[in-house]
Design an enzyme around this catalytic site. Structure first.
Site, PDB file in Angstrom:
ATOM      1  N   ASP A 120     -15.073  12.371   4.611  1.00 38.10           N
ATOM      2  CA  ASP A 120     -16.231  13.533   4.370  1.00 38.10           C
ATOM      3  C   ASP A 120     -16.142  14.522   5.214  1.00 38.10           C
ATOM      4  O   ASP A 120     -17.393  14.928   5.611  1.00 38.10           O
ATOM      5  CB  ASP A 120     -17.397  12.864   3.937  1.00 38.10           C
ATOM      6  N   ARG A 125       0.826  -1.097   0.089  1.00 36.98           N
ATOM      7  CA  ARG A 125      -0.022  -0.057  -0.067  1.00 36.98           C
ATOM      8  C   ARG A 125       0.881   1.308   0.030  1.00 36.98           C
ATOM      9  O   ARG A 125       0.597   2.334  -0.804  1.00 36.98           O
ATOM     10  CB  ARG A 125      -0.821  -0.010   1.053  1.00 36.98           C
ATOM     11  N   HIS A 133     -19.073  14.780  -2.871  1.00 32.50           N
ATOM     12  CA  HIS A 133     -19.941  13.652  -2.172  1.00 32.50           C
ATOM     13  C   HIS A 133     -21.393  13.809  -2.349  1.00 32.50           C
ATOM     14  O   HIS A 133     -21.949  15.066  -2.651  1.00 32.50           O
ATOM     15  CB  HIS A 133     -19.606  13.770  -0.826  1.00 32.50           C
ATOM     16  N   ASP A 160      -9.884  16.219   4.249  1.00 33.31           N
ATOM     17  CA  ASP A 160      -8.814  16.046   5.503  1.00 33.31           C
ATOM     18  C   ASP A 160      -8.648  14.640   5.748  1.00 33.31           C
ATOM     19  O   ASP A 160      -9.130  13.750   5.046  1.00 33.31           O
ATOM     20  CB  ASP A 160      -9.354  17.122   6.429  1.00 33.31           C
TER      21      ASP A 160
END
Ligand code: GRF
Length: 199
Positions: A151, A66, A110, A147
């Site tokens: 959301d 990752r 979103h 951040d």
């Protein structure tokens, strides 16, 4: 001229809204310098190529860890010389190193009126399924700063959309995209590119 890197994962209708808005001048003083997808099959990459914009795939499947994927993603964004990173239907969790480096300069669209129907697991159709299950009469979309949370960053723009009788998750998703996402994401980029964003 604001340089914009757009991160995508799917069909790219939000990317297309950005490209169309730049072409017709409703986004001023900005250019998309790269489209970066974690999904090699994302039609958004085809939309980029049709617009003569580098369409880059950085797939987690191509990396042993990752961390290596995050490093490659960061390098692809840095190579685009982006001033602003736009998550447009992007399903990748943005690594903290990128959030740190681009603090306040990563935005996301979103498909709900945050703080409703958001957070871990709330993406795509699921958002609209939950809105219909709750029986809300109004939903919409939100553009916010990214951040470390999910959301949770400062909200830049929102636009409300009526839920209609007989709506399915798909019909609601389509209306939210058409009436809200494809309107406020380009608008937010225009505001940022022209110093009109107050967050
Ligand atoms: C859609 O669910 C949209 O609501 C959300 O991301 C998904 C795909 O968007 N923002 P796109 O067509 O790839 O822009």
């Amino acid at each position: 001229m604001l340089r914009v890197a757009v991160l995508v994962s799917g069909g790219g209708t939000n990317l297309q809204a950005i490209l169309d808005a730049i072409d017709k001048g409703s986004i001023r003083n900005a250019q998309v310098t790269a489209v970066i997808s974690n999904n090699p099959g994302a039609y958004a990459l085809e939309r980029a190529r049709k617009h003569n914009i580098p369409g880059i795939c950085v797939s987690p499947k191509s990396y042993d860890s990752r961390e290596d994927f995050h490093q490659a993603l960061m390098e692809a964004v840095e190579k685009s010389s982006a001033d602003l990173v736009v998550l447009a239907g992007c399903l990748v969790v943005i690594p903290s190193c990128m959030i740190e480096k681009y603090r306040g300069r990563i935005i996301n669209i979103h498909p709900s009126l945050i703080p409703s129907f958001c957070g871990k697991g709330f993406y795509g159709l699921k958002v609209h399924e939950e809105a219909l299950k709750r029986g809300v009469k109004v939903t919409g979309a939100t553009v916010h700063i990214v951040d470390e949370g999910t959301d949770t960053g400062p909200i830049i723009l929102q636009k409300a959309v009526d839920v209609e009788k007989g709506d399915t998750p798909r019909s609601l998703q389509q209306r939210v995209m058409e009436q809200a996402e494809w309107v406020i994401l380009p608008k937010a980029i225009d505001m940022i590119a022209n110093g009109e964003c107050e967050v």
